[in-house]
Structures are given as structure tokens and as C-alpha cells.
Design an enzyme around this catalytic site. Structure first.
Site, PDB file in Angstrom:
ATOM      1  CG  HIS A   1      53.016-140.822 -40.303  1.00 60.15           C
ATOM      2  ND1 HIS A   1      54.258-140.559 -40.463  1.00 60.15           N
ATOM      3  CD2 HIS A   1      52.045-139.707 -40.524  1.00 60.15           C
ATOM      4  CE1 HIS A   1      54.117-139.439 -41.116  1.00 60.15           C
ATOM      5  NE2 HIS A   1      52.863-138.864 -41.421  1.00 60.15           N
ATOM      6  CD  GLU A   2      48.507-139.843 -41.002  1.00 63.02           C
ATOM      7  OE1 GLU A   2      48.330-138.684 -40.665  1.00 63.02           O
ATOM      8  OE2 GLU A   2      49.297-139.863 -42.210  1.00 63.02           O
TER       9      GLU A   2
ATOM     10  CG  HIS B   1      52.204-131.254 -33.553  1.00 62.95           C
ATOM     11  ND1 HIS B   1      52.471-130.985 -34.715  1.00 62.95           N
ATOM     12  CD2 HIS B   1      52.478-130.340 -32.579  1.00 62.95           C
ATOM     13  CE1 HIS B   1      53.251-129.988 -34.539  1.00 62.95           C
ATOM     14  NE2 HIS B   1      53.139-129.480 -33.308  1.00 62.95           N
TER      15      HIS B   1
ATOM     16  CG  HIS C   1      50.169-135.748 -38.399  1.00 60.46           C
ATOM     17  ND1 HIS C   1      51.383-134.543 -38.687  1.00 60.46           N
ATOM     18  CD2 HIS C   1      50.444-136.530 -39.735  1.00 60.46           C
ATOM     19  CE1 HIS C   1      51.966-134.894 -39.708  1.00 60.46           C
ATOM     20  NE2 HIS C   1      51.389-135.859 -40.307  1.00 60.46           N
TER      21      HIS C   1
END
Length: 696
Positions: free
Chosen positions: A488-489, A495, A492
Site C-alpha cells: 500500500h505505502e 504516485h 503512494h
């Protein structure tokens, strides 16, 4: 993120004794790739550099205002985007470190810095002369030859002035300035109290108290005790790698109750770290600010800048999910009670029993014992797995940097390049809990990406976690939840790292809150796919790839306990909304308000909201106010977007290139739904999320 009086004199002394000529913030960083020189930065450097950064930014803004040429995008909007570099550089380091490796001195520095920064922000967005230039450009935007990104930057800047009270009379502007200062201090105090509460709890155990705990948990508890001068004892804390397995495996129901209640009551203990009054003070100010700016509630003020737009839209969205999740949770509760009745018997399921009997039921139904699986998820291998996935999807290459400064020994640094060898960015990982670090997991930037006038600045990104630490005889072996969080991290991080914007205000993760989580959550979808597990899930001792039998068990159990997990998440999102839909806090008691609101939605007593009010750092400190729903909102987007990969192939190059080009590289440069539809070819289908969680 604060405590002032006693630290004020000390911090002023730090300011007085600092030689500007020796302040590393006030010079170019002669480090590889412009990484922060952590080994040179001292606490005495921050406040002088912040004051100098504010002074420089004020001078740059004054120069924009003084320009006698007619306002244009280049001489006003772009000029503003290029300004404030020193202040951004200092804040990028200070606010990262106070969260990850803080101490009393850093906290005091932040407490003094926040009002200065708040005042500077207000001075900027209440500056009538700067606004005249922005408004003049905005008024003719339809006639200007602007790119989609330039139009977004212009619209955002004009909106920032309006939302910061440029149209208010002077007396109300002065009041708004005071509100902003008070809020920054109160929110920081909330976070400081929560960190103190996390660190304060210590459950010291003897050998006879360890019934049910796996050896790895016992070893970690023994090492934690030894590090705390309690050799021969065992220490359980509220840090996730200690608390979660204890609640899962401890056969001592009385001790599970103690740990569980300590966790959910953080900030609600009537001591110096109590957050009840702070919540009321924060909400009083947020309501006043929203009213002052023309909104009936803080929720509608905040949501006006999101995809959802209104609290009514969010409420309808959450109500549908909660109904399905709560019904599933009731069925799970009944199943757990049956397990209790036929094994232990004699009592009714309570909240502190849920994890323990869920773990037993998981082993019974799926023969899935996490202690059997964890050896295949060594942290370094999982991290290599997300790197390998990024390489297969986007062609990225990763190089470990061993000779660059880091802010803590746990931190590791990597250089990331594109398939053509060009620099993508620099990436830090900081994965283990410590007393100086806040709980949870997050991504942040030390430096944002930009490319104004052809000057490409590549980002410096950090992923922070609180994962299972190595012990003397075992490396860091992650739980399935920790594996998912690491993916998940890193979503980020991608992105931010892959951003190809021109202007920093819309680069990377500078997007609406209910869009940003799509980019992180879509990355989770690959974590337990068999083709991806084969890339990284290797036994830490033998190097054996995880066998198909275990992969099948993991896949079969992915939706297990989803009623509980979705219910606690949605309940927290609803609690967040109920706080921010208030029009007054008169007569409200925090604990009674929470109890009443959860009763209204029918939350079963065996489940608490994922975060209770007094420890809800996301919404009372970390910028997710009226925004915690965004994890679920973005999941609708990510699950539907991932369907394209399922249809075309998990590593399909054309699909990956399209997702990179239309979503990851675009930051907030265009409307998020426009970006989504450009990739997906259609509006998102909510069914994909409900099906993904096994709720439909």
C-alpha cells in the site's frame, strides 16, 4: 503535530547561538542527488532556517506583486510556484523527522514553528495585491491558451484565496488568522498526546503469563523487556507488532482485555495526555471557520474540494457499505460464539476475544496458521517484491545506496531509475517501531517533483511503517497485514516518484483526498497473486518459494473476517463524518457523543470503530478530517481499475503504460474522474469493491 512556554526560551537560545553561515539549510546541499545532509543538520538550525525561508518567500511574493507588467500565468502563477523553495526544504525535513524520530526538542521547535508558518500562509492568501493579480488572470481563463495542468493550478490558487478568507472583512480575517494558529497548535497537541499514550503502556509478564503465544512473539517480548532494563521478563506494548499478535494468540483472557482496553482508550484516561477537551476545542474552531467561509458544517467546507463534494454523498455511500458489512459481522459473531461454546464455553464473546477466536477459526477453516506463513515474508524479500513488481509493470530499476546520510540507523536509501536510465527519484524505507516514531504507516516527501522552465526536480520519498522488528535469531518476518501495508505505502510512493507534472502544487500525491488512496490501494491487489508471490515469497532460511498449498490457503482466506474489518473501518469513517457534520459542540460530551452515534448505526458492541475519537489521529491531526471515508471511496476506484489488469494480464505492458501515463504521472493536474475514465474507459463500478471484500 506541541508545548510551548517552557521550551520557548530554550528554542530562542538555539536560534541565537546558530551561525547562519554554518546552517546547512542556507546553502546548497553538496550530497548525492541533493539528499538532506542529516549528519550535518542540528536542532539549532531549524528555526533560523524557517524564519529565513519565510523572509525569502515574502520577498519573492513582494516581487510578484511589484511587477508592473500586466498579470500573466507566467509572471504570477508560475512565479509563485517557483517561490518558497527554502521554506519547503526546511519543512520537508523537520515535519518528517518529528513524526519518525522525534524528541522533546523537536516537538518544541515544531510548536514554535507552526504559528510562524500559519501566519505566513495567512499573509500569503489574504494578500489583496497578490489576489488582484490572480483574480485578473482567473477572470480571463477561458481566453487564455492554458494547458489542462495550468488551468488546474490557476483554479486551485484562486480557490485557495477564497477558502482562506480573501473576501472577508478585516475583523473576520483577523479572527480567521487566530483560528488557524489555534488549530495548528491543538492538532499538534492531539498527536503528541497520542504518541505519549502509545509509549506509556507497558504490560510486564512472567513466563507463566505467556500461554498460547508463539515463540517468535515470546522472543520479541523478551528482547523488548531486556531493552527496557527488565531482563528475565516479557514486555507487551501498544505498538502493532506487539499488541496484535498478543491479542491473536494469548490464552490469557484477562490480559487480552487489559491490552485491548488500553489501546482503545488512548487519549481517554483523564491524565495530562487526555484528548477529550482538545477534540471539543478543535471542533469549535472548525465549525466557526466553516461558518465564517459560508458553509454550514466543517464537513461540507472540507468536501467541497473532493470528488464526493458533499456530506450527503458521503453519508449515502457509507450507509450502504455499513449495512452490508455489519450484517456480515453479525454472522461472524455468531460463528465465533459457536466456537467458544464448543471449545472453552462459559462466557459470551467480548471485543477482546474477537482476534483470538478469529485466529482459531481461521486455522480451523483454512488450516492457515500465520506462524507457518510468516517465514516466507522476510521484510527485505517483501520490499524486493514491490520493487520487482514496479520493474515488471513500469520498467523501474532499484539501486541500494549505502553511503548516503540517513536520519536513523533503521533507514535505508535507494536510487530509482527508469528503463532508459533516467533518474526517477530517491526512496527511503523506515519500517520498524520505536518510541520516537508515531504509530501507523505512511508515505511522505522530503522533496516534491517539479519541472518548471525545463528544470526537472525529481522527488525524494519516504515510506514509514511500524512492522515486526528483527530479533536476535530471526529477521523481520511480516504478517499478511504488514505485507499488504508495505505494498500500500509503496503505491503512494510510486504516485510521487512517477510524477511528471510541471508545477509542484499538483505534482505526485497533491490530489483530492478521496482520490489519493486509489494509487496506494491498487498496488495492494498484486500482493497475494500467485505470479507475484513467486517473485518474493521465499523462506528466509531455505530460500524455497512459497508452496502452492500455502498460496491457496492465503487466497482462500483473503475475505475471511471481512465483516469485522469493513465494519470497524466504516464505523470510524461514519464517526469522523458525524463529528464534522456538527453545527455546534455546545452540551456535547465526547464519550457520550461517540456512544450515541455508534448506537444509531447499530454497531455491535463486540466491535469498536477502528479509531475511537480520542485516538483518531487521522482526523484530528493528520489532515483526514471528514476524509476517512476516502479509503473506501478510493477502493471503489482501485478495485474497478484493477479489473483491467485482470482482463488484460497482471503484467500487461500496454495496460501498465496506460495506468502510468493517465494516472500515476498526472498527480492532481486534471480532474480525478477525468483521469480515471481516461484509463478505465467508463465510470467506476461500485460492485467491484463490495465483491472484492466478499460483501456481495
Amino acid at each position: 503535530m506541541k508545548k510551548i512556554t517552557t521550551f520557548l526560551i530554550a528554542s530562542l537560545m538555539l536560534t541565537a547561538c546558530c551561525n547562519h553561515n554554518e546552517n546547512p539549510f542556507l546553502a546548497e546541499w553538496n550530497t548525492p542527488y541533493g539528499l538532506p545532509p542529516f549528519d550535518q543538520i542540528e536542532e539549532a538550525h531549524y528555526l533560523p532556517a524557517i524564519r529565513e525561508g519565510i523572509a525569502q518567500h515574502e520577498a519573492e511574493i513582494a516581487a510578484i506583486v511589484a511587477d508592473t507588467a500586466a498579470p500573466t500565468f507566467d509572471n504570477t502563477i508560475a512565479a509563485y510556484e517557483k517561490s518558497g523553495k527554502l521554506l519547503s526544504k526546511v519543512i520537508g525535513v523537520l515535519f518528517n523527522l518529528v513524526e519518525t524520530d522525534g524528541n522533546d526538542n523537536l516537538t518544541a521547535i515544531v510548536e514554535e514553528a507552526l504559528p510562524l508558518i500559519s501566519e505566513h500562509n495567512d499573509n500569503t492568501f489574504m494578500n489583496p495585491d497578490l489576489y488582484k493579480r490572480v483574480a485578473a488572470i482567473y477572470a480571463q481563463k477561458e481566453a487564455l491558451d492554458l494547458t489542462a495542468e495550468q488551468r488546474t493550478v490557476l483554479e486551485n490558487m484562486n480557490r485557495a484565496f477564497v477558502r482562506n478568507g480573501i473576501a472577508l472583512p478585516a475583523d473576520k480575517q483577523n479572527r480567521l488568522r487566530e483560528i488557524n494558529k489555534q488549530l495548528s497548535s491543538l492538532e499538534q497537541k492531539f498527536g503528541n498526546n497520542l504518541l505519549a499514550e502509545n509509549n506509556a503502556f507497558r504490560l510486564v509478564l512472567d513466563e507463566q503469563d505467556l500461554d498460547g503465544l508463539p515463540q517468535a512473539v515470546r522472543t520479541a517480548a523478551a528482547e523488548a523487556a531486556a531493552a527496557d532494563s527488565l531482563a528475565g521478563k516479557y514486555l507487551i506494548t501498544l505498538h502493532a507488532p506487539s499488541r496484535i499478535p498478543f491479542l491473536q494468540y494469548s490464552a490469557r483472557r484477562d490480559l487480552r482485555e487489559k491490552v485491548y482496553k488500553a489501546y482503545i482508550n488512548r487519549g481517554n484516561n483523564g491524565n495530562e495526555n487526555d484528548n477529550n477537551q482538545i477534540i471539543l476545542d478543535i471542533m469549535r474552531l472548525r465549525i466557526e471557520k466553516a461558518n465564517m467561509l459560508g458553509f454550514d458544517t466543517p464537513a461540507n467546507f472540507i468536501l467541497d474540494e473532493t470528488m464526493a463534494k458533499t456530506s450527503a454523498t458521503v453519508d449515502t455511500f457509507l450507509d450502504e457499505i455499513f449495512a452490508a458489512a455489519n450484517n456480515k459481522a453479525k454472522a461472524e459473531r455468531a460463528e465465533l460464539q459457536k466456537l467458544i461454546d464448543r471449545t472453552d464455553g462459559g462466557f459470551t464473546l467480548e471485543a477482546w476475544d474477537w482476534d483470538y477466536y478469529t485466529e482459531k477459526l481461521r486455522q480451523e477453516k483454512y488450516a492457515l496458521d500465520e506462524s507457518e506463513i510468516k517465514p516466507y515474508f522476510q521484510m527485505e524479500n517483501v520490499r524486493a517484491g514491490v520493487f520487482a513488481l514496479a520493474h515488471k509493470l513500469y520498467g523501474l530499476e532499484f539501486e541500494k545506496l549505502d553511503s548516503v546520510p540517513v536520519y536513523h540507523p533503521d533507514v535505508e536509501a535507494f536510487k530509482i531509475t527508469d528503463a532508459d536510465g533516467s533518474l526517477i527519484g530517491l526512496f527511503y524505507t523506515d519500517y520498524y517501531p520505536r518510541a520516537s516514531k508515531r504509530g501507523g504507516a505512511w508515505m511522505n516527501d522530503f522533496r516534491s517533483q517539479s519541472n518548471i522552465d525545463g528544470q526537472m526536480i525529481r522527488p525524494i520519498v519516504v515510506n514509514v511503517g511500524n512492522f515486526t522488528k528483527p530479533t536476535a535469531d530471526t529477521p523481520s518476518l511480516l504478517t499478511l497485514d504488514e505485507v499488504e501495508t508495505l505494498f500500500h505505502e509503496f503505491g503512494h510512493a510510486l504516485h510521487s516518484l512517477l510524477s511528471q507534472c510541471h508545477y509542484p502544487s499538483v505534482a505526485g500525491t497533491n490530489v483530492p483526498r478521496d482520490f489519493v488512496e486509489m494509487m496506494s490501494q491498487i498496488n495492494e491487489n498484486w500482493a497475494f497473486e500467485p505470479e507475484v508471490l513467486a517473485l518474493y515469497a521465499k523462506h528466509y532460511q531455505t530460500g524455497e518459494i512459497i508452496p502452492d498449498t500455502l498460496v491457496e490457503k492465503i487466497r482462500n482466506a483473503l475475505n475471511f473476517n471481512q465483516g469485522f474489518m469493513t465494519t470497524e473501518l466504516t464505523a470510524a469513517a461514519i464517526l469522523d463524518m458525524r463529528w464534522h457534520e456538527l453545527t455546534t459542540i455546545d452540551g456535547i460530551d465526547v464519550q457520550q457523543f461517540e456512544k450515541d452515534e455508534m448506537a444509531k448505526i447499530g454497531l455491535i458492541p463486540e466491535i469498536a470503530p477502528r479509531y475511537r475519537s480520542t485516538n483518531f489521529n487521522h482526523v484530528f491531526n493528520n489532515g483526514y478530517s471528514a476524509g476517512y471515508y476516502s479509503y473506501l471511496w478510493a477502493e471503489v476506484l482501485d478495485k474497478d481499475a484493477f479489473e483491467v489488469f485482470r482482463e488484460k494480464g497482471l503484467f500487461d505492458q500496454a495496460t501498465a503504460a496506460s495506468f502510468r501515463r493517465n494516472c500515476l504521472e498526472k498527480g492532481g493536474s486534471e480532474d480525478p474522474m477525468t483521469l480515471f475514465v481516461r484509463f478505465r474507459g467508463a465510470q467506476p463500478n461500485p460492485d467491484a469493491m463490495l465483491k472484492g471484500r466478499g460483501l456481495k
